[in-house]
Design an enzyme around this catalytic site. Structure first.
Site, PDB file in Angstrom:
ATOM      1  N   HIS A 143      -3.238   1.601  -7.817  1.00  0.00           N
ATOM      2  CA  HIS A 143      -2.833   0.335  -8.438  1.00  0.00           C
ATOM      3  C   HIS A 143      -1.398   0.441  -8.951  1.00  0.00           C
ATOM      4  O   HIS A 143      -0.571  -0.459  -8.723  1.00  0.00           O
ATOM      5  CB  HIS A 143      -3.796   0.005  -9.571  1.00  0.00           C
ATOM      6  N   GLU A 144      -1.084   1.531  -9.639  1.00  0.00           N
ATOM      7  CA  GLU A 144       0.251   1.693 -10.196  1.00  0.00           C
ATOM      8  C   GLU A 144       1.293   1.909  -9.097  1.00  0.00           C
ATOM      9  O   GLU A 144       2.407   1.375  -9.179  1.00  0.00           O
ATOM     10  CB  GLU A 144       0.270   2.854 -11.194  1.00  0.00           C
ATOM     11  N   HIS A 147       2.201  -1.390  -7.746  1.00  0.00           N
ATOM     12  CA  HIS A 147       3.187  -2.087  -8.576  1.00  0.00           C
ATOM     13  C   HIS A 147       4.598  -1.685  -8.162  1.00  0.00           C
ATOM     14  O   HIS A 147       5.491  -2.529  -8.027  1.00  0.00           O
ATOM     15  CB  HIS A 147       2.979  -1.730 -10.050  1.00  0.00           C
ATOM     16  N   GLU A 221      -1.016  -8.605 -11.187  1.00  0.00           N
ATOM     17  CA  GLU A 221      -2.156  -7.706 -11.315  1.00  0.00           C
ATOM     18  C   GLU A 221      -3.118  -7.861 -10.144  1.00  0.00           C
ATOM     19  O   GLU A 221      -3.659  -6.871  -9.635  1.00  0.00           O
ATOM     20  CB  GLU A 221      -2.877  -7.954 -12.638  1.00  0.00           C
TER      21      GLU A 221
END
Length: 302
Positions: A143-144, A147, A221
């Site tokens: 997930h990071e 980003h 998100e």
């Protein structure tokens, strides 16, 4: 909850007030910023300047704010797993290897920041390492990394710069109209009430601008969750979010990186509009309803 909103609004108001003071001083010194073109230029300089200075300092500020320790040489098997997993995910995402760090905090959280996608920082909390298994932690890292790969830090700075510029310009244009109407100054010269009017308009327009910025943050998100599912697997991403839903606690991340954490507090009603993260149940539902995509083959180091 309301204390955080008040602090957030107070911070933005302080920035806008500082800009108002600087522009007023420049005007008093003889700099002509009455024209719309000059006003737009000054607003863009201040609006984008603050956003990009914050972006350039983001890694340093995040490290100082959290006490994150960058893993230069893994000292144990867990740190080796973290570095190896982020390296594989970064390669799969087509970005440079981020710095990997651990910070001491009780909550399950992680964040990514940095001025560009090839020179970023990915950090995880000690609480995450204690509470999550390897599959769940891999999904959080994915997930990071997503980003970073999506360029979310730069995009957020651009959005904030545009909104800052919009607030500065619109508050002063509307302020001139209101001041001229109330004071009878049809020649456009500001009256004594002009600065008070602009102060109030900065607050009102700044509130709406913050709502727009937080809407975009919530949209990011969902994208990062989808990217995490592609890198680590949808089931792992869903399991990680479900774990967060069961164990979410107080967010101790510094304000400048809270929007880039894996989770954040969510509100209800009007307060929901000021939150950087959508509810976890909405994120889980979005992943469950998304079309299946092939996993990129990132194995977990055991």
């Amino acid at each position: 909850m309301f204390k955080r909103i008040a602090l957030f609004l107070a911070t933005n108001l302080a920035v806008l007030l500082l800009l108002s003071i600087v522009m007023s001083v420049l005007q008093a010194l003889g700099f002509n910023i009455k024209g719309n073109g000059a006003l737009l230029t000054m607003a863009a300089v201040f609006g984008f300047g603050g956003a990009f200075i914050s972006l350039l300092l983001s890694k340093w500020m995040a490290k100082m704010g959290t006490g994150a320790v960058v893993i230069s040489e893994p000292r144990n098997e867990t740190e080796r797993w973290l570095v190896d997993t982020v390296r594989r995910q970064a390669q799969a995402a087509g970005i440079g290897m981020p710095e990997v760090a651990v910070y001491d905090a009780p909550e399950i959280n992680a964040f990514a920041t940095g001025a560009n996608r090839n020179n970023a920082l990915v950090a995880v909390s000690t609480g995450l390492l204690r509470a999550m298994d390897r599959d769940e932690a891999e999904a959080v890292l994915a997930h990071e990394v997503s980003h970073v790969a999506n360029g979310d830090m730069v995009t957020m700075a651009l959005v904030q710069g545009v909104l800052n510029t919009f607030v500065i310009v619109l508050a002063r244009l509307v302020g001139r109209v209101i001041d001229g109407y109330l004071g009878g100054n049809r020649d456009g010269s500001p009256g004594l009430g002009y600065y008070a009017i602009v102060f109030v308009l900065d607050l009102v327009f700044g509130l709406f601008a913050s709502m727009i910025a937080m809407w975009f943050s919530r949209y990011r998100e969902f994208r990062a969750d989808a990217g995490g599912a592609r890198l680590a697997g949808r089931d792992k991403m869903i399991r990680a979010l479900e774990r967060l839903a069961l164990t979410y606690g107080e967010n101790t991340l510094p304000k400048q990186v809270q929007a880039f954490g894996i989770s954040g507090a969510v509100g209800h009603g009007l307060s929901k509009l000021m939150r950087s993260h959508p509810p976890l149940e909405e994120r889980i539902a979005a992943l469950r309803n998304a079309p299946a995509e092939p996993v990129r083959g990132l194995g977990v180091v055991s």
